[in-house]
Design a protein around this motif. Structure first.
Motif, PDB file in Angstrom:
ATOM      1  N   TYR A  43       0.842  -1.195   0.000  1.00 14.35           N
ATOM      2  CA  TYR A  43       0.000   0.000   0.000  1.00 14.35           C
ATOM      3  C   TYR A  43       0.880   1.250   0.000  1.00 14.35           C
ATOM      4  O   TYR A  43       1.875   1.317   0.738  1.00 14.35           O
ATOM      5  N   VAL A  44       0.512   2.240  -0.809  1.00 11.94           N
ATOM      6  CA  VAL A  44       1.149   3.560  -0.755  1.00 11.94           C
ATOM      7  C   VAL A  44       0.049   4.597  -0.620  1.00 11.94           C
ATOM      8  O   VAL A  44      -1.044   4.446  -1.182  1.00 11.94           O
ATOM      9  N   ALA A  45       0.328   5.672   0.140  1.00  7.24           N
ATOM     10  CA  ALA A  45      -0.701   6.669   0.414  1.00  7.24           C
ATOM     11  C   ALA A  45      -0.064   8.031   0.616  1.00  7.24           C
ATOM     12  O   ALA A  45       1.072   8.139   1.076  1.00  7.24           O
ATOM     13  N   GLY A  46      -0.837   9.082   0.286  1.00  3.83           N
ATOM     14  CA  GLY A  46      -0.421  10.455   0.521  1.00  3.83           C
ATOM     15  C   GLY A  46       0.575  10.970  -0.500  1.00  3.83           C
ATOM     16  O   GLY A  46       1.126  10.212  -1.308  1.00  3.83           O
ATOM     17  N   SER A  47       0.806  12.287  -0.487  1.00  9.19           N
ATOM     18  CA  SER A  47       1.762  12.910  -1.400  1.00  9.19           C
ATOM     19  C   SER A  47       1.906  14.386  -1.056  1.00  9.19           C
ATOM     20  O   SER A  47       1.001  14.993  -0.477  1.00  9.19           O
TER      21      SER A  47
END
Length: 560
Positions: free
Chosen positions: A262-266
Motif C-alpha cells: 500500500y502507498v498513500a499520501g503525497s
C-alpha cells in the motif's frame, strides 16, 4: 462434496416435479432425461463457480475434472496456481492422486516461495501412503528444479532423504545440481559469464516468488514527478522495471501486508489523499479508498490486518495529530481519537501486532532547527493509549541503523519502510534502554549521511539506502541514483548497481514478486490519467515560453 450433493438434490426435485413419464412417449422421456441431466450439470457448475474459494478449490477442481466441467476446472486451476504455496498447507491436497500431483509439478506457473517447498511437498505426499506411492517418487523427483535449490539444502536435506538415498537416478540428479552450482560459483569468482545450463528448467518457475526491493514514486531531476516503479532483483543483482503507479507520489508512506503493498499520501496536492495498492501476484496497481485528510510524511503501518495512518504534514499546515484506521474488507477509512501531539516525518515499527513505536518530529516554540523537536512515542492499538518512550527498541540491524542516525537530517528527510516484529512486548521493553552501537556505520561512506530525501528499507537483516539528493540548495540539487546495502553476513556496506534514473523522496520496501514479472525485458506504458496531465503541463510550458519570447522581442519604432 456435501455442497454438490445439495445442489444435485434440489435440481433432482425440480426434475421429478416437471417430468412425469406416464404422460410422455418413451422416446420423448429419454430425450428430456438427457436434456435435464445436461442442464443439471451446467447448473451445478455455475453454482460451484460462484462458491469457489481457497478452502474448497482443490475439491472443486477434482470434481470439475471428474464431470468434465471445463470452465469450472479452469477457474479452480487458476486460483490454485496463484495460491499454490497456501494450497499445499491444506491436508486435503495430499489426498490427490498421482496424476494430479504430477500435473501440478509440471506447471511452470504455480506460485511458490522456493523449490525446496515443493521437494518437502512431494516427500509429504509419498509418506501419506508409502506402500502405494513410493513407486511414483522418482518420476515426481525428476520434475523438481534442483538447480534452484541452495547447495547446502541439497547436500544436507535432499541427499540425506531416505527416498532419495534408495534411488540411484535421484542421487545422480542431486550430484548434477551440486556440480552446476559449483561451476556457477567458479564463473562468478573468475568474472566470466559462461552459461552453465541453457535449459528452461535451469531457471526459476515463472510463478516462483523472488525477493525484490521495490522503489515507488518520487521526484527526478528538474522536479519531474516519477510514476515509474523499479525493483532491485536481489538474486540477479540487477534493476527491473515494474508497472507505473497512477499518481504523482512525493513524501508518501508505504506499508507491506501479506498480499499487497500500500502507498498513500503525497506532497503534490492533487494526489495527497490517494491510496493505491500493488498486487504482486498479478503485477498491477489497484485504486482503493482515499485518505480522509490530504497529507504526507506520516506513519503507515499494519496491525491485525488493518492499516493505521498516524500524524503527517500538510503543505500549509504545521502538522496533524490525526489517527485513522483502514479496513481492507470494507475498503473504508475511519477516524480514531487523535494523538496527544502533532507528529510529522513519522517512522514506524510495530511489535506484538499491537504496539506501534514512532520516531517523529513535533513543532515547538523555539529557534532550534525550524522549531521542530524529535520525539519517540508508543501507541497501543488495542487500548488506544499513548505513552512517551525512551527510544526505539534495538531489535535488529534495521532498528540499530535508525537509532544511529536518529539525530541527522538524513533520517528526518528519509522515508523508512515500517517493520513488524512478533516478539513479546516485555522482551521488547528490555531492549529499549540498550546502547546504540555505531558499528553499522563504520563501512558506510560518510558522504551518504549528508544525502537528503533517501529511501530506507530492509530485507531480512540487511538494510538498504536508495536515492536522495546531495545538495540542499534548491537551485543546484544533485539527484542521486546510487543504492547501498548493509550485508549482515559480511558486516559491511556494499555499493549496488545504480538505479536506471536518479530520484529522491521515493519509498522503498521488500516484496516477493513472481519470476514471470521479472524475466526478460519489461516495458510498461504510462497510465492514461498521467499522460493527459503530462500533455497539459507541456502545453502550458509552451504557452509560457511563447509569452516570454514575445516580451523579449524589440518593439518596432514608429518614425514621426
Amino acid at each position: 462434496m456435501a455442497l454438490v450433493a445439495f445442489v444435485s438434490l434440489q435440481c433432482e426435485k425440480q426434475a421429478i416435479i416437471c417430468f412425469q413419464p406416464y404422460l410422455w412417449p418413451i422416446s420423448t422421456v429419454f430425450f428430456f432425461c438427457r436434456f435435464l441431466l445436461l442442464r443439471l450439470k451446467d447448473f451445478c457448475g455455475e453454482f460451484l463457480k460462484k462458491k469457489l474459494s481457497l478452502s474448497n478449490s482443490v475439491a472443486i477442481h477434482s470434481l470439475a475434472h471428474m464431470y468434465s466441467l471445463n470452465q469450472l476446472a479452469l477457474k479452480a486451476a487458476d486460483m490454485i496456481r496463484r495460491n499454490f504455496y497456501k494450497v499445499i498447507q491444506d491436508e486435503e491436497f495430499y489426498t490427490l492422486p498421482f496424476h494430479l500431483i504430477r500435473d501440478w509439478l509440471s506447471d511452470i506457473e504455480i506460485t511458490v516461495d522456493s523449490e525446496e517447498v515443493l521437494f518437502e511437498m512431494v516427500v509429504k505426499w509419498v509418506q501419506r501412503n508409502p506402500d502405494e506411492r513410493e513407486k511414483y517418487f522418482g518420476e515426481l523427483f525428476k520434475l523438481l528444479r534442483l538447480s534452484q535449490m541452495k547447495p547446502t539444502y541439497l547436500t544436507r536435506h535432499v541427499k540425506s532423504e531416505r527416498l532419495v538415498c534408495s534411488n540411484e537416478m535421484c542421487l545422480k540428479l542431486v550430484s548434477e545440481a551440486v556440480e552446476s552450482h559449483a561451476l556457477r560459483a567458479e564463473n562468478l569468482l573468475l568474472g566470466t559469464h559462461q552459461q552453465v545450463a541453457s535449459s528452461i528448467t535451469s531457471l526459476p518457475r515463472f510463478g516462483q516468488n523472488m525477493d525484490v526491493i521495490m522503489v515507488i514514486g518520487g521526484v527526478s531531476e528538474g522536479g519531474d514527478y516519477l510514476s515509474e516503479c523499479v525493483g532491485y532483483f536481489i538474486d540477479e543483482d540487477r534493476w527491473v522495471n515494474l508497472p507505473h503507479i497512477h499518481n504523482h507520489l512525493d513524501g508518501h508512506a508505504v506499508v507491506v501486508t501479506e498480499s499487497y503493498v500500500y502507498v498513500a499520501g503525497s506532497m503534490e496536492p492533487g494526489f495527497a489523499k490517494t491510496v493505491e495498492r500493488y498486487n504482486p501476484n498479478r503485477n498491477v496497481w489497484e485504486q482503493v479508498s482515499n485518505l480522509i485528510t490530504r497529507k504526507h510524511s506520516f506513519g503507515l503501518t499494519e496491525v491485525k490486518g488493518n492499516l493505521y495512518s498516524i500524524g503527517g504534514h500538510g503543505n500549509f499546515i504545521p502538522g496533524f495529530k490525526d489517527v485513522a484506521v483502514y479496513h481492507p474488507d470494507q475498503d473504508k477509512w475511519h477516524n480514531l481519537e487523535s494523538a496527544p501531539k502533532i507528529l510529522r516525518d513519522v517512522k514506524v515499527i510495530t511489535v506484538d501486532d499491537r504496539f506501534v513505536y514512532m520516531a517523529a518530529r513535533t513543532p515547538v516554540d523555539g529557534d532550534n532547527e525550524e522549531g521542530l523537536r524529535s520525539v519517540i512515542v508508543r501507541y497501543d492499538a488495542d487500548a488506544r493509549q499513548w505513552q512517551d518512550s525512551e527510544s526505539l527498541p534495538l531489535l535488529d540491524n534495521y532498528c540499530c541503523f535508525q537509532m544511529a542516525v536518529a539525530n541527522t537530517n538524513f533520517y528526518h528527510t528519509a522515508s523508512c519502510c515500517p517493520r513488524s516484529y512478533s516478539l513479546d512486548h516485555e522482551e521488547v521493553k528490555r531492549k529499549i534502554s540498550g546502547q546504540v552501537s555505531d558499528d553499522i556505520l563504520e563501512s558506510l561512506p560518510p558522504e551518504v549521511l549528508s544525502i537528503e530525501g533517501a529511501a530506507v528499507c530492509y530485507f531480512k537483516d540487511d538494510v538498504f539506502i536508495i536515492g536522495g539528493w546531495k545538495n540542499s540548495d534548491d537551485t543546484d540539487k544533485q539527484y542521486r541514483k546510487e543504492a547501498y546495502r548493509y550485508c549482515a553476513e559480511r558486516k559491511r556496506w556494499l555499493l549496488l548497481p545504480p538505479m536506471p534514473q536518479p530520484r529522491c523522496r521515493a519509498t522503498a520496501c521488500h516484496v516477493r514478486i513472481p519470476f514471470r514479472s521479472l524475466h526478460g525485458t519489461q516495458r510498461y506504458p504510462m497510465p492514461q490519467n498521467l499522460m493527459w496531465q503530462k500533455d497539459r503541463i507541456r502545453q502550458m510550458q509552451e504557452i509560457h515560453r511563447h509569452s516570454l519570447s514575445l516580451r523579449r522581442m524589440p518593439r518596432s519604432q514608429i518614425e514621426c
